[in-house]
Write a protein that holds these residues in place. Structure first.
Motif, short mmCIF file in Angstrom:
data_model
loop_
_atom_site.label_atom_id
_atom_site.label_comp_id
_atom_site.label_asym_id
_atom_site.label_seq_id
_atom_site.Cartn_x
_atom_site.Cartn_y
_atom_site.Cartn_z
N LEU A 98 0.83 -1.20 0.00
CA LEU A 98 0.00 0.00 0.00
C LEU A 98 0.86 1.26 0.00
O LEU A 98 0.64 2.18 -0.80
N ALA A 99 1.86 1.29 0.87
CA ALA A 99 2.73 2.46 0.96
C ALA A 99 3.56 2.62 -0.31
O ALA A 99 3.71 3.74 -0.83
N GLY A 100 4.10 1.52 -0.82
CA GLY A 100 4.93 1.60 -2.01
C GLY A 100 4.16 2.05 -3.22
O GLY A 100 4.58 2.97 -3.94
N PHE A 101 3.00 1.45 -3.46
CA PHE A 101 2.20 1.80 -4.63
C PHE A 101 1.71 3.24 -4.57
O PHE A 101 1.85 4.01 -5.53
N THR A 102 1.10 3.62 -3.46
CA THR A 102 0.52 4.97 -3.37
C THR A 102 1.58 6.06 -3.35
O THR A 102 1.40 7.10 -3.98
N SER A 103 2.69 5.83 -2.65
CA SER A 103 3.72 6.87 -2.57
C SER A 103 4.37 7.12 -3.93
O SER A 103 4.58 8.28 -4.31
N TYR A 104 4.64 6.04 -4.66
CA TYR A 104 5.26 6.23 -5.98
C TYR A 104 4.26 6.76 -6.99
O TYR A 104 4.60 7.61 -7.82
N SER A 105 3.01 6.30 -6.95
CA SER A 105 2.01 6.79 -7.90
C SER A 105 1.77 8.28 -7.73
O SER A 105 1.70 9.03 -8.71
N ILE A 106 1.67 8.72 -6.48
CA ILE A 106 1.43 10.14 -6.21
C ILE A 106 2.71 10.94 -6.44
O ILE A 106 2.69 12.02 -7.03
N GLY A 107 3.84 10.41 -5.97
CA GLY A 107 5.10 11.12 -6.15
C GLY A 107 5.46 11.32 -7.61
O GLY A 107 5.96 12.37 -8.01
N TYR A 300 1.17 6.85 -15.58
CA TYR A 300 0.99 7.98 -14.65
C TYR A 300 -0.46 8.17 -14.22
O TYR A 300 -0.78 8.12 -13.02
N LEU A 301 -1.35 8.41 -15.17
CA LEU A 301 -2.71 8.82 -14.81
C LEU A 301 -3.53 7.71 -14.15
O LEU A 301 -4.14 7.94 -13.10
N VAL A 302 -3.53 6.51 -14.74
CA VAL A 302 -4.33 5.42 -14.16
C VAL A 302 -3.85 5.05 -12.75
O VAL A 302 -4.66 4.99 -11.82
N PRO A 303 -2.54 4.80 -12.52
CA PRO A 303 -2.10 4.52 -11.15
C PRO A 303 -2.36 5.67 -10.19
O PRO A 303 -2.67 5.44 -9.01
#
Length: 329
Positions: A98-107, A300-303
């Motif tokens: 959860l942390a890895g996916f969301t942090s990289y997607s938003i970052g 970028y956009l979908v994630p």
């Protein structure tokens, strides 16, 4: 010699400031990219780009989407590896994912990923008792994984096929090959350095024990798999004619990505695209631009939208349970 370098670094920091230098470098990269984009795109036929988008085979888009998904799956292991490195084995994989996916997607999309990704990670990991220093260590180890993977891939790519590097940095073949060999020598030296004995860097309250030799090799593998998936996604979306080897596209893609990262623009917007258009000049501009647009949508956009949705649902649940507990329900 080392003392002189440290003294010079302190002098630069006091007189100019490394933050100002970094800002100036970012602005320079962005401005140069904008000039390149204008020169290459002012004659672009929008209708032809639309035609190229519609003509892109669905199966290639599906394969690219699969590669992107595999890349983001690999990103979750950045955080899991970092958690295990700092000794937090109590945090399960689902939280690391959860942390890895969301942090990289938003970052990736917001820019300044060190800060934005770090803020997202802290929000998630703080619920498991991690403090700001531990989260900073996770960000550092994850960043180290990213850079070790990049150095490995680009080192081999520049050494084996310097022409692909020259297409993007415009340097002589011999110099790019020398840079690739130097990167591999440096990487080998680092692996030998951490293999011998446990290495700790940092001072006082902020100290990080670097992964040992075998763990560093695992780091490199994680980084290589991530970069390979992303590069393969881009390879699926470039035009078929003229034919280009995967290694060429991979070297160009990773170098363009690093330029975008250095600019700190959201998603490397403008910088990444300009570098790809310059390096892949052999392709039809409209068809290549269509591929870049699809890649941006998939990577970028979908994630980004998925990450916002996941975090929104998580925050709603946390708020709901907090109110429920406060009311004694």
């Amino acid at each position: 010699m080392l003392d002189k370098l440290r003294a010079a670094a302190r002098a630069i920091d006091q007189k100019i400031g490394w933050n100002r230098i970094g800002l100036a470098l970012s602005v320079t990269i962005i401005l140069a990219a904008l000039v390149v984009l204008y020169r290459m795109l002012h004659n672009i036929e929008v209708n032809e780009v639309v035609v190229a988008l519609r003509a892109t085979p669905i199966h290639r888009i599906a394969l690219a989407a699969g590669c992107v998904a595999a890349g983001y799956l690999t990103l979750t292991f950045y955080d899991l590896f970092a958690l295990r490195t700092i000794g937090r084995r109590d945090v399960p994989y689902r939280i690391a994912a959860l942390a890895g996916f969301t942090s990289y997607s938003i970052g990736h999309n917001v820019g300044a990923s060190v800060f934005t990704g770090g803020a997202v990670r802290y929000r998630i990991y703080s619920a498991w008792g991690l403090d700001a220093i531990e989260v900073a260590k996770i960000c550092f180890i994850a960043g180290l994984t990213f850079w070790l993977g990049n150095i490995t891939v680009l080192g081999f790519g520049f050494s084996y096929h310097p022409q692909a590097a020259s297409d993007i940095d415009q340097l002589p073949l011999w110099l790019n090959r020398a840079l690739g060999i130097a990167a591999l020598v440096t990487l080998t030296g680092y692996i030998a350095w951490v293999w011998r004995t446990p290495r700790v860097i940092g001072r006082q309250n902020w100290q990080v024990r670097l992964p040992n030799g075998p763990s560093t090799l695992l780091q490199i593998v994680i980084g290589i798999v991530d970069l390979s998936c992303c590069a393969l996604a881009m390879y699926m979306l470039v035009p078929n004619d003229p034919h280009m080897q995967f290694i060429d596209v991979a070297v160009i893609f990773i170098t363009a990505t690093l330029l975008g990262f250095a600019s700190h623009s959201p998603g490397g917007l403008g910088v990444f695209d300009a570098a790809m258009l310059v390096a892949l000049w052999e392709f039809d501009a409209e068809e290549l631009l269509a591929g870049l647009l699809i890649f941006r949508l998939l990577y970028y956009l979908v994630p980004f939208m998925l990450a916002l949705a996941v975090l929104g649902i998580r925050e709603f649940k946390l708020h709901f349970f907090e109110r429920r507990n406060a009311s004694g329900g």
